[in-house]
Design a protein around this motif. Structure first.
Motif, PDB file in Angstrom:
ATOM      1  N   HIS A  47      11.595  15.552  -5.781  1.00 14.20           N
ATOM      2  CA  HIS A  47      12.551  14.262  -6.069  1.00 14.20           C
ATOM      3  C   HIS A  47      12.467  13.393  -5.024  1.00 14.20           C
ATOM      4  O   HIS A  47      12.592  12.138  -5.322  1.00 14.20           O
ATOM      5  CB  HIS A  47      14.062  14.737  -6.424  1.00 14.20           C
ATOM      6  CG  HIS A  47      14.139  15.321  -7.730  1.00 14.20           C
ATOM      7  ND1 HIS A  47      13.482  15.233  -8.977  1.00 14.20           N
ATOM      8  CD2 HIS A  47      14.514  16.653  -8.012  1.00 14.20           C
ATOM      9  CE1 HIS A  47      13.978  16.206  -9.949  1.00 14.20           C
ATOM     10  NE2 HIS A  47      14.398  17.121  -9.129  1.00 14.20           N
ATOM     11  N   GLY A  48      12.286  13.879  -3.697  1.00 22.64           N
ATOM     12  CA  GLY A  48      12.462  12.994  -2.595  1.00 22.64           C
ATOM     13  C   GLY A  48      13.681  12.187  -2.570  1.00 22.64           C
ATOM     14  O   GLY A  48      13.917  11.149  -2.146  1.00 22.64           O
ATOM     15  N   ASN A 100       0.682  -1.203  -0.012  1.00 20.05           N
ATOM     16  CA  ASN A 100       0.178   0.025   0.058  1.00 20.05           C
ATOM     17  C   ASN A 100       0.742   1.191  -0.129  1.00 20.05           C
ATOM     18  O   ASN A 100       1.695   1.308   0.870  1.00 20.05           O
ATOM     19  CB  ASN A 100      -1.006   0.037   1.153  1.00 20.05           C
ATOM     20  CG  ASN A 100      -2.288  -1.050   1.341  1.00 20.05           C
ATOM     21  OD1 ASN A 100      -2.064  -1.879   0.369  1.00 20.05           O
ATOM     22  ND2 ASN A 100      -3.153  -0.738   1.854  1.00 20.05           N
ATOM     23  N   PRO A 101       0.521   2.100  -0.817  1.00 19.21           N
ATOM     24  CA  PRO A 101       1.386   3.601  -0.827  1.00 19.21           C
ATOM     25  C   PRO A 101       1.149   4.320   0.492  1.00 19.21           C
ATOM     26  O   PRO A 101       0.310   4.107   1.361  1.00 19.21           O
ATOM     27  CB  PRO A 101       0.881   4.305  -2.130  1.00 19.21           C
ATOM     28  CG  PRO A 101       0.191   3.062  -2.860  1.00 19.21           C
ATOM     29  CD  PRO A 101      -0.305   2.210  -1.990  1.00 19.21           C
ATOM     30  N   GLU A 149      13.717  -4.406   4.482  1.00 19.91           N
ATOM     31  CA  GLU A 149      13.948  -3.525   3.385  1.00 19.91           C
ATOM     32  C   GLU A 149      14.188  -2.104   3.621  1.00 19.91           C
ATOM     33  O   GLU A 149      14.269  -1.810   5.046  1.00 19.91           O
ATOM     34  CB  GLU A 149      12.659  -3.414   2.433  1.00 19.91           C
ATOM     35  CG  GLU A 149      12.488  -4.913   1.753  1.00 19.91           C
ATOM     36  CD  GLU A 149      11.092  -4.979   1.080  1.00 19.91           C
ATOM     37  OE1 GLU A 149      10.197  -4.089   1.412  1.00 19.91           O
ATOM     38  OE2 GLU A 149      11.045  -5.786   0.258  1.00 19.91           O
ATOM     39  N   SER A 150      14.567  -1.351   2.903  1.00 21.89           N
ATOM     40  CA  SER A 150      15.043   0.168   3.314  1.00 21.89           C
ATOM     41  C   SER A 150      13.946   0.993   4.047  1.00 21.89           C
ATOM     42  O   SER A 150      12.819   0.695   3.871  1.00 21.89           O
ATOM     43  CB  SER A 150      15.163   0.870   2.022  1.00 21.89           C
ATOM     44  OG  SER A 150      14.029   0.984   1.117  1.00 21.89           O
ATOM     45  N   ILE A 151      14.610   1.906   4.779  1.00 23.96           N
ATOM     46  CA  ILE A 151      13.570   3.070   5.362  1.00 23.96           C
ATOM     47  C   ILE A 151      12.553   3.456   4.358  1.00 23.96           C
ATOM     48  O   ILE A 151      13.221   4.153   3.287  1.00 23.96           O
ATOM     49  CB  ILE A 151      14.097   3.970   6.617  1.00 23.96           C
ATOM     50  CG1 ILE A 151      13.224   4.731   7.032  1.00 23.96           C
ATOM     51  CG2 ILE A 151      15.182   4.825   5.485  1.00 23.96           C
ATOM     52  CD1 ILE A 151      13.996   5.753   8.387  1.00 23.96           C
ATOM     53  N   GLY A 152      11.596   3.382   4.556  1.00 25.10           N
ATOM     54  CA  GLY A 152      10.591   4.035   3.282  1.00 25.10           C
ATOM     55  C   GLY A 152       9.866   2.840   2.647  1.00 25.10           C
ATOM     56  O   GLY A 152       9.108   3.296   1.553  1.00 25.10           O
ATOM     57  N   TYR A 175       9.582  10.203  11.983  1.00 28.48           N
ATOM     58  CA  TYR A 175       9.308   9.588  10.534  1.00 28.48           C
ATOM     59  C   TYR A 175       7.794  10.012  10.209  1.00 28.48           C
ATOM     60  O   TYR A 175       6.889  10.039  11.262  1.00 28.48           O
ATOM     61  CB  TYR A 175       9.101   8.332  10.631  1.00 28.48           C
ATOM     62  CG  TYR A 175       8.998   7.509   9.598  1.00 28.48           C
ATOM     63  CD1 TYR A 175      10.128   7.118   8.509  1.00 28.48           C
ATOM     64  CD2 TYR A 175       7.843   6.780   9.198  1.00 28.48           C
ATOM     65  CE1 TYR A 175       9.910   6.444   7.389  1.00 28.48           C
ATOM     66  CE2 TYR A 175       7.681   6.177   8.065  1.00 28.48           C
ATOM     67  CZ  TYR A 175       8.479   6.063   7.172  1.00 28.48           C
ATOM     68  OH  TYR A 175       8.384   5.359   5.853  1.00 28.48           O
ATOM     69  N   TYR A 176       7.609  10.285   8.943  1.00 29.64           N
ATOM     70  CA  TYR A 176       6.177  10.609   8.550  1.00 29.64           C
ATOM     71  C   TYR A 176       5.687   9.632   7.460  1.00 29.64           C
ATOM     72  O   TYR A 176       4.814   8.695   7.571  1.00 29.64           O
ATOM     73  CB  TYR A 176       5.998  11.785   7.973  1.00 29.64           C
ATOM     74  CG  TYR A 176       4.649  12.208   7.523  1.00 29.64           C
ATOM     75  CD1 TYR A 176       3.721  13.028   8.238  1.00 29.64           C
ATOM     76  CD2 TYR A 176       4.185  11.872   6.198  1.00 29.64           C
ATOM     77  CE1 TYR A 176       2.477  13.196   8.074  1.00 29.64           C
ATOM     78  CE2 TYR A 176       2.802  12.284   5.879  1.00 29.64           C
ATOM     79  CZ  TYR A 176       2.155  13.045   6.759  1.00 29.64           C
ATOM     80  OH  TYR A 176       0.578  13.198   6.461  1.00 29.64           O
ATOM     81  N   ASN A 177       6.713   9.584   6.321  1.00 26.97           N
ATOM     82  CA  ASN A 177       6.508   8.429   5.195  1.00 26.97           C
ATOM     83  C   ASN A 177       8.152   8.306   4.494  1.00 26.97           C
ATOM     84  O   ASN A 177       8.888   8.985   5.052  1.00 26.97           O
ATOM     85  CB  ASN A 177       5.225   8.993   4.508  1.00 26.97           C
ATOM     86  CG  ASN A 177       5.567  10.192   3.611  1.00 26.97           C
ATOM     87  OD1 ASN A 177       6.774  10.546   3.503  1.00 26.97           O
ATOM     88  ND2 ASN A 177       4.547  10.652   3.109  1.00 26.97           N
ATOM     89  N   ARG A 178       7.756   7.570   3.335  1.00 25.34           N
ATOM     90  CA  ARG A 178       9.014   7.444   2.608  1.00 25.34           C
ATOM     91  C   ARG A 178       9.738   8.489   2.329  1.00 25.34           C
ATOM     92  O   ARG A 178      10.985   8.419   2.010  1.00 25.34           O
ATOM     93  CB  ARG A 178       8.993   6.275   1.845  1.00 25.34           C
ATOM     94  CG  ARG A 178       8.134   6.907   0.374  1.00 25.34           C
ATOM     95  CD  ARG A 178       8.111   6.128  -0.586  1.00 25.34           C
ATOM     96  NE  ARG A 178       7.331   6.456  -1.756  1.00 25.34           N
ATOM     97  CZ  ARG A 178       7.632   6.066  -3.104  1.00 25.34           C
ATOM     98  NH1 ARG A 178       8.439   5.486  -3.384  1.00 25.34           N
ATOM     99  NH2 ARG A 178       6.866   6.758  -4.102  1.00 25.34           N
TER     100      ARG A 178
END
Length: 544
Positions: A445-446, A68-69, A371-374, A413-416
């Motif tokens: 770009h994030g 889920n995004p 997996e990676s953070i995010g 943290y909020y999101n990726r």
């Protein structure tokens, strides 16, 4: 003498409050989005003091959000009680950006809030924000907003035609399916973006409250009524029952999306979500919170705020004399128990044993680097809500990385795309280091940056990590085992980006900020990190 309700009653990320009274007990269910387990249910007997008592969507058969995004998952639950059962209706949203939402609606039940809840029964996928109304003739009605993907205006654009009215259909609890015709009973007001429907009945009228205007600063609670549940619905004389859209100086902003409740002696209240923005960027670093307003019925048969107007109040009269119980400013978790403490959650996966353990090393929270953070699938991140504009968080980690692909530490943290993290990792030349990972927004770009550059070499052993958030500013600290003096690391970072309005701005995301611990191992070898404790402390750095 009555007591006072001080808003928000549920501080920090607790949006879309659905309230339900059973006898002397009140329950509020709120959205949890991609955080697991799904749905927070708080309990109160006085509307003043609230305690988290259950997250009912706790196993894979009920909820699996891997993939889920961000800002998807569990949207706008509705909690009700009838026929000796609690009924919980919820959406699992599988897509955010673009024209489609792919929103699937389900019902689960339980004889008690704190007991085990049933496996879900699938209802429909025509839109999100479902609600179940139990009529006094025994019939049950399912309502949800209808999503129209045929539009060039989506992704939070004002007056979006994608919000295509409120659908009504009868629910048959025997066959466990929708029956009869589907009717679009309410198109909303000129405010647009109609969603969040809740029905209740009083004196022969069916009252419908909805959320409109998007979940940002134009948010509202709209009210309408009809003699028949199918309509036609006439609009409230003020159109909106609660909103701060024309009151930029109000403390409680973004007011909308809530539900009506009556006390046993007939006093009227209405929940709503709200946000408390920080100047100067007007970003809600605590996300969308839950508030409660005292209401009155007037001779015209309509509900109004007791204080008059439509702007929500910070303080309202409670129904009784019970005063608020002061919550501790400091909460220290030592991870000595067999279960994760109630205030903590993780992301998406129904298989927590793959990302953490409280028994592998007793007295510690062990994270398995995944997996990676995010990641949208399986990341080892365990965190609690940020509940104060200013706070300090501390932890102690034992972690021995053998590659730069392994990292573990402390995060805001909020999101990726919106986080800051202080991590222990490995550098090819410097050896084990403590460094900063920072991702300051999902637009354009994030990209992640490393404000501590290559990092600071640390000797082997435990590492102490801390962060202080002062409104819009964040400072990381650390020290190695055997030292007592905290050392600053890196510059002051923009804590305000870890908010609903951070990154691509209003309507780009709408969950909330967390403080917690994480570990990742992108080599695929699941290197473990052991956290000895976690402390969260509200700090009076500035006036709250």
């Amino acid at each position: 003498m009555t007591a006072t309700i001080r808003n928000p009653i549920l501080p920090g990320f607790n949006p879309d409050p659905s309230i339900c009274r059973v006898g002397e007990d009140y329950y509020i269910a709120t959205s949890t989005f991609e955080w697991y387990p799904g749905v927070q249910i708080h309990h109160s007997r006085d509307l003043v003091n609230w305690r988290l008592v259950r997250r009912p969507l706790e196993r894979a058969s009920q909820l699996d959000m891997r993939g889920n995004p961000d800002s998807c998952g569990v949207w706008a639950p509705c909690l009700s009680h009838a026929d000796g059962l609690f009924w919980l209706v919820y959406t699992d949203v599988k897509r955010f950006d673009g024209n489609f939402k792919d929103a699937h609606n389900y019902i689960v039940t339980s004889p008690s809030i704190e007991g085990e809840w049933s496996d879900p029964v699938y209802v429909n996928s025509s839109g999100f924000d479902p609600s179940l109304f139990h009529d006094d003739d025994g019939r049950k009605w399912f309502v949800n907003m209808q999503w129209n993907h045929r539009t060039e205006s989506f992704g939070g654009a004002p007056k979006s035609p994608a919000f295509d009215g409120i659908l009504l259909q009868e629910w048959d609890p025997v066959s466990k399916k929708l029956v009869g015709p589907i009717r679009n009973i309410f198109a909303g007001s000129a405010q647009g973006l109609v969603e969040g429907p809740h029905l209740f009945k009083r004196n022969g009228w069916y009252y419908l409250t909805t959320a409109e205007g998007g979940t940002g600063y134009d948010h509202v609670v709209t009210m309408a009524r009809a003699r028949s549940i199918e309509g036609p619905y006439e609009m409230h004389p003020q159109t909106h029952l609660i909103t701060s859209k024309d009151a930029p100086d109000a403390v409680l902003q973004r007011a909308g999306h809530g539900q009506y409740v009556e006390t046993p002696d007939g006093q009227a209240y209405h929940t709503h979500l709200t946000g408390r923005p920080l100047p100067p960027q007007q970003r809600c670093t605590l996300g969308r919170e839950t508030a409660l307003q005292k209401c009155v019925w007037r001779d015209d048969g309509w509900l109004y705020l007791e204080q008059g107007g439509v702007v929500p109040a910070v303080e309202v009269p409670a129904p009784g004399e019970t005063a608020a119980i002061e919550k501790p400013a400091r909460v220290e978790t030592d991870f000595d128990g067999p279960a994760l403490p109630d205030e903590f959650q993780w992301l998406r996966t129904p298989l927590p044993e793959r990302i953490f353990s409280l028994t592998d090393k007793p007295g510690h929270l062990r994270l398995f680097g995944r997996e990676s953070i995010g990641s949208w699938f399986e990341q080892a991140l365990v965190a609690r809500r940020q509940e104060h504009h200013s706070f300090r968080a501390e932890t102690v980690v034992e972690f021995e990385p053998d590659t730069y692909q392994q990292a573990a530490g402390l995060t805001h943290y909020y999101n990726r795309h919106k986080f800051h993290a202080l991590a222990v990792t490995l550098h090819e030349k410097l050896g084990r280091v403590v460094t900063i990972f920072s991702c300051a927004g999902d637009f354009p770009h994030g990209r992640m940056t490393f404000p501590a550059e290559s990092g600071v070499t640390v000797p082997f052993g435990r590492v102490y990590l801390a962060m202080e958030v002062r409104d819009n500013e964040l400072q990381f600290f650390w020290h190695p085992d055997g030292y007592r003096a905290w050392r600053k690391i890196g510059p002051v970072l923009d804590a305000g980006v870890v908010s609903d309005e951070g990154g691509r701005g209003e309507h780009g995301s709408f969950t909330g900020a967390f403080a917690g611990v994480f570990a990742f191992d992108t080599s695929g070898r699941a290197q473990v990190a052991d956290f000895d404790r976690f402390t969260y402390e509200a700090r009076p750095f500035t006036a709250e």
